[in-house]
Design an enzyme around this catalytic site. Structure first.
Site, PDB file in Angstrom:
ATOM      1  N   PRO A  23       0.835  -1.203   0.000  1.00  0.00           N
ATOM      2  CA  PRO A  23       0.000   0.000   0.000  1.00  0.00           C
ATOM      3  C   PRO A  23       0.870   1.254   0.000  1.00  0.00           C
ATOM      4  CG  PRO A  23       0.012  -1.040   2.175  1.00  0.00           C
ATOM      5  CD  PRO A  23       0.716  -1.969   1.248  1.00  0.00           C
ATOM      6  N   CYS A  25       0.103   5.431  -0.098  1.00  0.00           N
ATOM      7  CA  CYS A  25      -0.828   6.564  -0.174  1.00  0.00           C
ATOM      8  C   CYS A  25      -0.473   7.473  -1.342  1.00  0.00           C
ATOM      9  CB  CYS A  25      -0.741   7.396   1.104  1.00  0.00           C
ATOM     10  SG  CYS A  25      -1.536   6.616   2.495  1.00  0.00           S
ATOM     11  N   ALA A  62      -3.510   2.855   2.123  1.00  0.00           N
ATOM     12  CA  ALA A  62      -4.266   2.991   3.368  1.00  0.00           C
ATOM     13  C   ALA A  62      -5.583   3.706   3.071  1.00  0.00           C
ATOM     14  CB  ALA A  62      -3.449   3.785   4.379  1.00  0.00           C
ATOM     15  N   GLN A 104      -5.809  -1.982   1.868  1.00  0.00           N
ATOM     16  CA  GLN A 104      -5.402  -1.803   3.263  1.00  0.00           C
ATOM     17  C   GLN A 104      -6.447  -0.936   3.962  1.00  0.00           C
ATOM     18  OE1 GLN A 104      -2.029   0.767   4.404  1.00  0.00           O
ATOM     19  NE2 GLN A 104      -1.200  -1.014   5.491  1.00  0.00           N
ATOM     20  N   TYR A 187       0.018   4.205  13.440  1.00  0.00           N
ATOM     21  CA  TYR A 187      -1.392   4.556  13.299  1.00  0.00           C
ATOM     22  C   TYR A 187      -2.198   3.840  14.386  1.00  0.00           C
ATOM     23  CZ  TYR A 187       0.333   6.706   9.069  1.00  0.00           C
ATOM     24  OH  TYR A 187       1.046   7.497   8.204  1.00  0.00           O
ATOM     25  N   ARG A 235      -0.804  -5.886   8.610  1.00  0.00           N
ATOM     26  CA  ARG A 235       0.513  -5.237   8.550  1.00  0.00           C
ATOM     27  C   ARG A 235       0.927  -4.831   9.953  1.00  0.00           C
ATOM     28  NH1 ARG A 235       3.541  -1.018   4.438  1.00  0.00           N
ATOM     29  NH2 ARG A 235       4.193  -2.949   3.468  1.00  0.00           N
ATOM     30  N   GLY A 335       8.059  -1.507  -2.990  1.00  0.00           N
ATOM     31  CA  GLY A 335       7.361  -0.232  -2.920  1.00  0.00           C
ATOM     32  C   GLY A 335       7.915   0.801  -3.878  1.00  0.00           C
ATOM     33  N   ARG A 336       8.894   1.567  -3.393  1.00  0.00           N
ATOM     34  CA  ARG A 336       9.371   2.701  -4.192  1.00  0.00           C
ATOM     35  C   ARG A 336       9.950   2.275  -5.533  1.00  0.00           C
ATOM     36  NH1 ARG A 336      12.601   4.935   0.758  1.00  0.00           N
ATOM     37  NH2 ARG A 336      12.467   2.695   1.156  1.00  0.00           N
TER      38      ARG A 336
HETATM   39  C1  FNR Z   1       4.229   4.211   1.826  1.00  0.00           C
HETATM   40  N1  FNR Z   1       4.075   3.209   2.784  1.00  0.00           N
HETATM   41  C2  FNR Z   1       2.826   2.915   3.251  1.00  0.00           C
HETATM   42  N2  FNR Z   1       2.653   1.881   4.134  1.00  0.00           N
HETATM   43  C3  FNR Z   1       1.422   1.502   4.510  1.00  0.00           C
HETATM   44  O1  FNR Z   1       1.286   0.565   5.281  1.00  0.00           O
HETATM   45  N3  FNR Z   1       0.318   2.162   4.041  1.00  0.00           N
HETATM   46  C4  FNR Z   1       0.410   3.208   3.179  1.00  0.00           C
HETATM   47  O2  FNR Z   1      -0.598   3.733   2.712  1.00  0.00           O
HETATM   48  C5  FNR Z   1       1.707   3.648   2.820  1.00  0.00           C
HETATM   49  N4  FNR Z   1       1.894   4.737   2.029  1.00  0.00           N
HETATM   50  C6  FNR Z   1       3.116   4.990   1.460  1.00  0.00           C
HETATM   51  C7  FNR Z   1       3.242   5.975   0.481  1.00  0.00           C
HETATM   52  C8  FNR Z   1       4.458   6.166  -0.169  1.00  0.00           C
HETATM   53  C9  FNR Z   1       4.574   7.192  -1.259  1.00  0.00           C
HETATM   54  C10 FNR Z   1       5.576   5.368   0.192  1.00  0.00           C
HETATM   55  C11 FNR Z   1       6.899   5.520  -0.515  1.00  0.00           C
HETATM   56  C12 FNR Z   1       5.453   4.439   1.189  1.00  0.00           C
HETATM   57  C13 FNR Z   1       5.192   2.290   3.078  1.00  0.00           C
HETATM   58  C14 FNR Z   1       5.324   1.246   1.976  1.00  0.00           C
HETATM   59  O3  FNR Z   1       4.187   0.399   1.932  1.00  0.00           O
HETATM   60  C15 FNR Z   1       6.577   0.371   2.168  1.00  0.00           C
HETATM   61  O4  FNR Z   1       6.435  -0.351   3.347  1.00  0.00           O
HETATM   62  C16 FNR Z   1       7.841   1.220   2.217  1.00  0.00           C
HETATM   63  O5  FNR Z   1       7.875   2.129   1.135  1.00  0.00           O
HETATM   64  C17 FNR Z   1       9.102   0.368   2.226  1.00  0.00           C
HETATM   65  O6  FNR Z   1       9.228  -0.357   1.030  1.00  0.00           O
HETATM   66  P1  FNR Z   1      10.210   0.164  -0.164  1.00  0.00           P
HETATM   67  O7  FNR Z   1       9.656   1.426  -0.698  1.00  0.00           O
HETATM   68  O8  FNR Z   1      11.572   0.352   0.441  1.00  0.00           O
HETATM   69  O9  FNR Z   1      10.172  -0.964  -1.178  1.00  0.00           O
END
Ligand code: FNR
Length: 366
Positions: A23, A25, A62, A104, A187, A235, A335-336
């Protein structure tokens, strides 16, 4: 044969591979009017690209179960019909293109009512336009100079549990096949389990059993409306990075706590733990790096037998393959790197000698 591209079955749902999108945002829903919290073209384009790119599961960001549970005024919500319809459009595309749609379900607790990150992310005060007063287990602000949240009454806690169930019912009606409960990142549910944010003296605070009570109530409520044949994920923040850090020492949630909670979650019908960390304290010292949260996932899996997904700085196909092949996790969430490259799963398939899943329209790209 690539382990990353082996299908995975949980309950009666089969994921085509183990390269998933976590997830994330987008803070891109309308913040006022009848379409508040409704998924629109951005959400469709964003997720559709990752479905075309081959992600086996796409977990929608989320999504707040009630208005006060939004992180920002531009969050997705799932408390009315228009929000359900907006998400149904996204889900239909994902399913038509072979990605499992997950969502989520979230409540931001004391970290609610903030600006979008690219506008600075600061708290929006309750008396400012678009702001509201956040709620939490205890009247402790997230940052020292931040707004003091309102302490939830037991009646209000009961209504939040009902809101999670109602949102899960809507998610199912929208066509989602995985419901993930957001219990991480500081949260609401994480605030209850962590002694750092929970100072209650009623049955929701104090002992470990009391602090995890709300999490289990939410799991039970979601499980009661989610079909037996479909999985529920949870999570978790595996550690607060406080008491486990010798340079910190503040009381916090720990990996052994997570192992204990994982066993309870499994007994209450959770099918997979999505293992993240941190988020409860803005000044916690986190040691990040490639795959830095994988050991937490591996430990929880080893000590409980709960299926787990690993997340955090997983960017390379061979790195992801090794995490699955070595049995540290059952799936990885990218993610990223999936923001940078929506076609990451298909690229990884090529690197690992598996079959990319390009749509018919792209047959000449194969
Ligand atoms: C997130 N992350 C995140 N986690 C979550 O539980 N709910 C969410 O809505 C979000 N939103 C969110 C937005 C953005 C723009 C980023 C970059 C990250 C965290 C994400 O799910 C993930 O756990 C982390 O980004 C770590 O993984 P990466 O990016 O290192 O592969």
């Amino acid at each position: 044969m690539s382990a990353l591209f082996e299908p995975l079955t949980l309950r009666e749902l089969t994921f085509p591979n183990r390269a998933w999108m976590p997830p994330m945002c987008q803070y891109s829903a309308p913040d006022e009017g009848p379409d508040t919290g409704v998924a629109g073209d951005w959400h469709l384009a964003h997720q559709a690209a990752r479905a075309v790119g081959g992600a086996g599961l796409i977990i929608t960001e989320a999504t707040a179960v009630n208005p006060e549970g939004r992180i920002s005024p531009a969050d997705l919500g799932l408390w009315n019909d228009r929000q359900q319809d907006g998400l149904a459009r996204v889900v239909a595309f994902l399913r038509a293109h072979g990605s499992v749609p997950g969502i989520q379900l979230a409540h931001a607790g004391r970290k609610a009512s903030t600006e979008r990150p690219w506008r600075g992310g600061a708290p929006i005060a309750p008396d400012e336009p678009y702001g509201w007063r956040p709620v939490a287990p205890s009247p402790l602000p997230f940052t020292a100079d931040g707004p003091v949240p309102a302490e939830l009454t037991r009646e209000q806690i009961g209504r939040i549990v009902e809101d999670f169930a109602a949102a899960a019912r809507r998610a199912l009606a929208a066509g989602f096949q995985v419901a993930e409960i957001h219990g991480a990142h500081g949260y609401l549910l994480h605030e209850f389990v962590s002694p750092h944010a929970n100072r209650r003296t009623d049955e929701y605070g104090g002992s470990f059993e009391n602090r995890i009570r709300l999490s289990l109530e939410v799991v039970d409520a979601v499980r009661a409306v989610w079909p037996d044949e479909l999985p529920v994920f949870y999570r978790i923040s595996a550690t607060d990075w406080l008491s486990e850090n010798p340079q910190d020492g503040r009381e916090g949630w720990t990996v052994p706590d997570s192992v204990r909670l994982a066993k309870e979650l499994l007994a209450h019908g959770v099918d997979l733990l999505d293992v993240s960390s941190g988020g409860i304290a803005p000044d916690a010292r986190i040691t990040a790096g490639p795959g830095y949260q994988v050991p937490f996932a591996a430990q929880i899996k080893a000590e409980t037998d709960v299926p787990v997904a690993a997340v955090g700085e997983i960017t390379e196909p061979r790195q992801a393959e090794e995490i699955i092949a070595s049995g540290q996790a059952d799936a990885v969430l990218v993610g990223r790197e999936l923001l940078r490259d929506p076609f990451w799963p298909n690229r990884a398939a090529r690197v690992l000698g598996a079959e990319p899943t390009w749509p018919d329209q792209y047959h000449r790209a194969v």
